[in-house]
Design a protein around this motif. Structure first.
Motif, PDB file in Angstrom:
ATOM      1  N   THR B  34      42.561   6.515  15.620  1.00  0.00           N
ATOM      2  CA  THR B  34      41.698   7.306  14.736  1.00  0.00           C
ATOM      3  C   THR B  34      41.788   6.874  13.278  1.00  0.00           C
ATOM      4  OG1 THR B  34      43.438   8.944  14.622  1.00  0.00           O
ATOM      5  CG2 THR B  34      41.707   9.331  16.252  1.00  0.00           C
ATOM      6  N   GLY B  35      42.443   5.757  13.025  1.00  0.00           N
ATOM      7  CA  GLY B  35      42.449   5.219  11.659  1.00  0.00           C
ATOM      8  C   GLY B  35      41.081   4.708  11.254  1.00  0.00           C
ATOM      9  N   THR B  36      40.308   4.219  12.207  1.00  0.00           N
ATOM     10  CA  THR B  36      38.934   3.791  11.942  1.00  0.00           C
ATOM     11  C   THR B  36      38.066   5.043  11.841  1.00  0.00           C
ATOM     12  OG1 THR B  36      39.301   1.752  13.171  1.00  0.00           O
ATOM     13  CG2 THR B  36      37.021   2.403  12.807  1.00  0.00           C
ATOM     14  N   HIS B  37      37.356   5.184  10.733  1.00  0.00           N
ATOM     15  CA  HIS B  37      36.636   6.432  10.473  1.00  0.00           C
ATOM     16  C   HIS B  37      35.130   6.287  10.683  1.00  0.00           C
ATOM     17  CE1 HIS B  37      40.067   7.985   7.675  1.00  0.00           C
ATOM     18  NE2 HIS B  37      40.391   8.011   8.956  1.00  0.00           N
ATOM     19  N   VAL B  38      34.490   7.421  10.924  1.00  0.00           N
ATOM     20  CA  VAL B  38      33.036   7.483  10.918  1.00  0.00           C
ATOM     21  C   VAL B  38      32.634   8.287   9.684  1.00  0.00           C
ATOM     22  CG1 VAL B  38      30.961   8.264  12.115  1.00  0.00           C
ATOM     23  CG2 VAL B  38      32.894   7.396  13.427  1.00  0.00           C
ATOM     24  N   GLY B  39      31.952   7.624   8.771  1.00  0.00           N
ATOM     25  CA  GLY B  39      31.533   8.326   7.551  1.00  0.00           C
ATOM     26  C   GLY B  39      30.093   8.744   7.678  1.00  0.00           C
ATOM     27  N   CYS B  40      29.190   7.779   7.519  1.00  0.00           N
ATOM     28  CA  CYS B  40      27.759   8.107   7.500  1.00  0.00           C
ATOM     29  C   CYS B  40      27.127   8.013   8.878  1.00  0.00           C
ATOM     30  CB  CYS B  40      27.036   7.156   6.553  1.00  0.00           C
ATOM     31  SG  CYS B  40      27.016   5.445   7.132  1.00  0.00           S
ATOM     32  N   ASP B  41      27.705   7.169   9.752  1.00  0.00           N
ATOM     33  CA  ASP B  41      27.133   6.931  11.076  1.00  0.00           C
ATOM     34  C   ASP B  41      25.763   6.259  11.009  1.00  0.00           C
ATOM     35  OD1 ASP B  41      27.534   6.966  13.796  1.00  0.00           O
ATOM     36  OD2 ASP B  41      26.663   8.936  14.112  1.00  0.00           O
ATOM     37  N   THR B  42      25.425   5.656   9.864  1.00  0.00           N
ATOM     38  CA  THR B  42      24.118   4.992   9.729  1.00  0.00           C
ATOM     39  C   THR B  42      24.247   3.576   9.163  1.00  0.00           C
ATOM     40  OG1 THR B  42      23.806   5.941   7.531  1.00  0.00           O
ATOM     41  CG2 THR B  42      22.852   7.164   9.358  1.00  0.00           C
ATOM     42  N   SER B  43      25.385   2.960   9.318  1.00  0.00           N
ATOM     43  CA  SER B  43      25.631   1.571   8.885  1.00  0.00           C
ATOM     44  C   SER B  43      25.717   1.392   7.376  1.00  0.00           C
ATOM     45  CB  SER B  43      24.568   0.593   9.406  1.00  0.00           C
ATOM     46  OG  SER B  43      24.057   0.969  10.635  1.00  0.00           O
ATOM     47  N   GLN B  44      25.742   2.461   6.626  1.00  0.00           N
ATOM     48  CA  GLN B  44      25.724   2.317   5.165  1.00  0.00           C
ATOM     49  C   GLN B  44      27.128   2.279   4.555  1.00  0.00           C
ATOM     50  OE1 GLN B  44      22.495   2.534   3.550  1.00  0.00           O
ATOM     51  NE2 GLN B  44      21.692   2.563   5.613  1.00  0.00           N
ATOM     52  N   CYS B  45      28.044   3.115   5.053  1.00  0.00           N
ATOM     53  CA  CYS B  45      29.222   3.441   4.235  1.00  0.00           C
ATOM     54  C   CYS B  45      30.428   2.552   4.476  1.00  0.00           C
ATOM     55  CB  CYS B  45      29.621   4.903   4.434  1.00  0.00           C
ATOM     56  SG  CYS B  45      30.578   5.219   5.924  1.00  0.00           S
ATOM     57  N   GLY B  46      30.522   1.938   5.662  1.00  0.00           N
ATOM     58  CA  GLY B  46      31.613   0.999   5.901  1.00  0.00           C
ATOM     59  C   GLY B  46      32.965   1.614   6.233  1.00  0.00           C
ATOM     60  N   ALA B  47      33.056   2.935   6.422  1.00  0.00           N
ATOM     61  CA  ALA B  47      34.339   3.553   6.787  1.00  0.00           C
ATOM     62  C   ALA B  47      34.807   3.088   8.161  1.00  0.00           C
ATOM     63  CB  ALA B  47      34.214   5.079   6.763  1.00  0.00           C
ATOM     64  N   CYS B  48      33.877   2.574   8.968  1.00  0.00           N
ATOM     65  CA  CYS B  48      34.170   2.187  10.355  1.00  0.00           C
ATOM     66  C   CYS B  48      34.453   0.700  10.513  1.00  0.00           C
ATOM     67  CB  CYS B  48      32.985   2.572  11.235  1.00  0.00           C
ATOM     68  SG  CYS B  48      31.514   1.596  10.847  1.00  0.00           S
ATOM     69  N   ALA B  67      31.427  -5.781  22.509  1.00  0.00           N
ATOM     70  CA  ALA B  67      32.767  -6.265  22.146  1.00  0.00           C
ATOM     71  C   ALA B  67      33.549  -6.715  23.369  1.00  0.00           C
ATOM     72  CB  ALA B  67      33.531  -5.170  21.396  1.00  0.00           C
ATOM     73  N   ASP B  68      32.909  -6.681  24.538  1.00  0.00           N
ATOM     74  CA  ASP B  68      33.607  -7.110  25.759  1.00  0.00           C
ATOM     75  C   ASP B  68      34.091  -8.551  25.580  1.00  0.00           C
ATOM     76  OD1 ASP B  68      33.998  -6.240  28.749  1.00  0.00           O
ATOM     77  OD2 ASP B  68      33.360  -8.338  28.803  1.00  0.00           O
ATOM     78  N   GLY B  69      35.361  -8.763  25.847  1.00  0.00           N
ATOM     79  CA  GLY B  69      35.923 -10.109  25.719  1.00  0.00           C
ATOM     80  C   GLY B  69      36.374 -10.468  24.319  1.00  0.00           C
ATOM     81  N   ALA B  70      36.158  -9.565  23.365  1.00  0.00           N
ATOM     82  CA  ALA B  70      36.451  -9.889  21.967  1.00  0.00           C
ATOM     83  C   ALA B  70      37.874  -9.477  21.592  1.00  0.00           C
ATOM     84  CB  ALA B  70      35.448  -9.199  21.044  1.00  0.00           C
ATOM     85  N   ASN B  71      38.279  -9.983  20.447  1.00  0.00           N
ATOM     86  CA  ASN B  71      39.574  -9.658  19.872  1.00  0.00           C
ATOM     87  C   ASN B  71      39.338  -8.748  18.665  1.00  0.00           C
ATOM     88  OD1 ASN B  71      42.197  -9.700  19.053  1.00  0.00           O
ATOM     89  ND2 ASN B  71      42.425 -11.925  19.194  1.00  0.00           N
ATOM     90  N   VAL B  72      39.725  -7.489  18.802  1.00  0.00           N
ATOM     91  CA  VAL B  72      39.433  -6.513  17.748  1.00  0.00           C
ATOM     92  C   VAL B  72      40.721  -6.116  17.037  1.00  0.00           C
ATOM     93  CG1 VAL B  72      38.624  -4.154  17.311  1.00  0.00           C
ATOM     94  CG2 VAL B  72      37.379  -5.631  18.903  1.00  0.00           C
ATOM     95  N   THR B  73      40.661  -6.076  15.709  1.00  0.00           N
ATOM     96  CA  THR B  73      41.794  -5.598  14.918  1.00  0.00           C
ATOM     97  C   THR B  73      41.347  -4.392  14.109  1.00  0.00           C
ATOM     98  OG1 THR B  73      42.631  -7.856  14.720  1.00  0.00           O
ATOM     99  CG2 THR B  73      43.545  -6.230  13.203  1.00  0.00           C
ATOM    100  N   THR B  74      42.125  -3.322  14.179  1.00  0.00           N
ATOM    101  CA  THR B  74      41.811  -2.121  13.398  1.00  0.00           C
ATOM    102  C   THR B  74      42.861  -1.952  12.299  1.00  0.00           C
ATOM    103  OG1 THR B  74      43.185  -0.591  14.668  1.00  0.00           O
ATOM    104  CG2 THR B  74      40.978  -1.061  15.549  1.00  0.00           C
ATOM    105  N   ILE B  75      42.678  -0.943  11.493  1.00  0.00           N
ATOM    106  CA  ILE B  75      43.615  -0.680  10.394  1.00  0.00           C
ATOM    107  C   ILE B  75      45.043  -0.487  10.935  1.00  0.00           C
ATOM    108  CG2 ILE B  75      43.177   1.833  10.415  1.00  0.00           C
ATOM    109  CD1 ILE B  75      43.707  -0.230   7.223  1.00  0.00           C
ATOM    110  N   GLU B  76      45.156  -0.002  12.179  1.00  0.00           N
ATOM    111  CA  GLU B  76      46.501   0.205  12.755  1.00  0.00           C
ATOM    112  C   GLU B  76      47.201  -1.117  13.076  1.00  0.00           C
ATOM    113  OE1 GLU B  76      43.760   1.784  13.856  1.00  0.00           O
ATOM    114  OE2 GLU B  76      44.166   3.940  14.104  1.00  0.00           O
ATOM    115  N   GLY B  77      46.422  -2.209  13.091  1.00  0.00           N
ATOM    116  CA  GLY B  77      46.980  -3.465  13.588  1.00  0.00           C
ATOM    117  C   GLY B  77      47.335  -4.480  12.522  1.00  0.00           C
ATOM    118  N   ILE B  78      47.274  -4.101  11.241  1.00  0.00           N
ATOM    119  CA  ILE B  78      47.454  -5.146  10.221  1.00  0.00           C
ATOM    120  C   ILE B  78      48.850  -5.171   9.593  1.00  0.00           C
ATOM    121  CG2 ILE B  78      44.995  -5.377   9.682  1.00  0.00           C
ATOM    122  CD1 ILE B  78      45.469  -3.658   7.205  1.00  0.00           C
ATOM    123  N   ALA B  79      49.577  -4.048   9.649  1.00  0.00           N
ATOM    124  CA  ALA B  79      50.948  -4.060   9.096  1.00  0.00           C
ATOM    125  C   ALA B  79      51.864  -4.796  10.065  1.00  0.00           C
ATOM    126  CB  ALA B  79      51.430  -2.634   8.887  1.00  0.00           C
TER     127      ALA B  79
END
Lengths: 266, 161
Positions: B34-48, B67-79
């Motif tokens: 849940t570190g990745t946020h939903v702000g505007c839900d319209t592609s504008q705000c970038g919280a996600c 994203a099937d087959g992809a390598n995804v990194t979220t805010i939880e994965g960078i430290a």
């Protein structure tokens, strides 16, 4: 978003076959327009057919006097491509102005042209350069392709595969972006082709979407310089008028953006 | 329903989701990231914003299936364990946040900006490049300072590796 069925196509032929099977299918390229529209429940396709990973649809090829950008190539790749910067730097610059960096990683040239938003960037370059839109069925000249707001010559189920741009002698693009959406309030692409033909197209301005601007073309034909446009009269009839600007304001913006585009082209 | 297989923060996962599921919903609702946020839900705000195959993308404007087959990194994965990523540390040191809602997306976008521009970053470039991330608290000033600070730190840490 309403329920839908997602398919990832691995070839253009497979995508076309999947489309034919769906009752109300839609193609998905980068999804930067279609997905927001689906989230607003303004579109509810039965099937979404993802073109984004089809290898034959990704890439940029420069050969002689033609630059070919395959349809699922993201804006970021066009903006940073050495081949594009060398052949048509104005096109790389245009791609660098679309949306924001995250949108540019996902959005594609084919998606932009298939959608034909009246304020999108790519239609201006495509029309001003007299590009050819290649599909899985035929080739369509840009002059025959754009048919009005969100309307194109594409038939149901037809897939854009590439856009073939003739390399011009010089070209320039100038955009007055809406400060929040980054769509063009008005933007103009001007091109001096190697044949000597002068073409100019404006996006964001007209009620019927991207359009050529004959008055600008005639002025530049006589004298390729920003000052040649000083005396041009652009009619405000049929131009968009909204909270962001009147039709007269956009008419003036066409002139100003055309002058800046010529300056940029050199 | 489909099974989406992807790698999230270095871990392979397979998740059964409805086809209409967005990538951000897969991350938050199915993986509890849940570190990745939903702000505007319209592609504008970038919280996600997350990284997919190394590129910053808006996870509210992607289907999970894409994203099937992809390598995804979220805010939880960078430290690295208890050691903050240099961008996280720079946001803390420069007071680059107030309410913190936009911060995960800001940090993921900012890392992408530094990767693309390397040591060539200047203030106008950072401001321009952050156009897809909206903050309603800070006025951006300390965010920009944090990104410039982190650009230096990331250069140093890359050189050390």
């Amino acid at each position: 978003m309403y329920q839908t069925t997602y398919h990832r196509a691995s070839s253009v032929d497979e995508a076309a076959a999947l489309f034919a099977k769906g009752s109300e299918a839609k193609f998905l390229a980068g999804g930067q327009t279609l997905l927001p529209v689906m989230k607003q429940r303004l579109a509810s396709p039965s099937d979404v057919i993802d073109l984004g990973r089809i290898k034959e649809l990704i890439g940029i090829e420069a050969s002689g006097d033609t630059l070919s950008v395959k349809a699922a190539t993201p804006h970021y790749e066009v903006a940073t491509s050495d081949a594009v910067k060398k052949a048509i730097p104005a096109l790389a610059y245009l791609a660098s102005l679309i949306g924001d960096p995250a949108v540019r990683y996902r959005g594609t040239i084919g998606g932009s042209l298939a959608n034909n938003d009246p304020a999108a960037d790519y239609p201006a370059a495509t029309l001003a350069l007299g590009a050819t839109i290649k599909t899985n069925k035929r080739s369509i000249a840009a002059d025959d392709y754009f048919k009005g707001l969100f309307t194109t010559a594409l038939e149901d189920g037809e897939i854009i595969t590439a856009v073939s741009f003739p390399v011009p002698a010089k070209a320039g693009y100038a955009k007055f972006p809406h400060p929040a959406s980054r769509f063009a309030l008005t933007a103009v692409f001007v091109a001096q082709m190697k044949s000597g033909e002068i073409r100019a197209a404006a996006t964001g301005a007209s009620q019927s979407g991207v359009m050529r601007v004959p008055a600008i073309e005639a002025a530049l034909k006589a004298n390729w310089s920003p000052t040649a446009i000083d005396g041009v009269n652009i009619s405000a009839s049929n131009l968009l008028a909204d909270i962001h600007g009147s039709a007269e304001y956009r008419a003036n913006l066409i002139k100003v953006m055309a002058q800046r585009a010529v300056t940029a082209a050199g | 329903m489909s099974t989406v297989k992807l790698t999230v923060n270095g871990k392979a996962v397979a998740v059964d989701v409805e086809d209409r599921t967005l990538l951000v919903q897969l991350l938050r609702d199915h993986l509890n990231l849940t570190g990745t946020h939903v702000g505007c839900d319209t592609s504008q705000c970038g919280a996600c914003v997350v990284h997919m195959d190394g590129k910053a993308v808006k996870s509210c404007t992607m289907l999970a299936g894409q994203a099937d087959g992809a390598n995804v990194t979220t805010i939880e994965g960078i430290a690295k364990g208890d050691e903050l990523h240099p961008m996280q540390a720079a946001f803390r040191d420069n007071h680059g946040l107030q309410c913190g809602y936009c911060t995960p997306g800001m940090i993921m976008s900012a890392i992408d900006i530094v990767h693309r521009h390397g040591g060539q970053l200047d203030e106008p470039t950072v401001r321009q490049e952050l156009e897809g991330n909206i903050c309603r608290c800070t006025g951006y000033h300390n965010i920009v300072k944090a990104v410039l600070d982190a650009a230096g730190r990331m250069k140093v840490s890359q050189a050390a590796e």
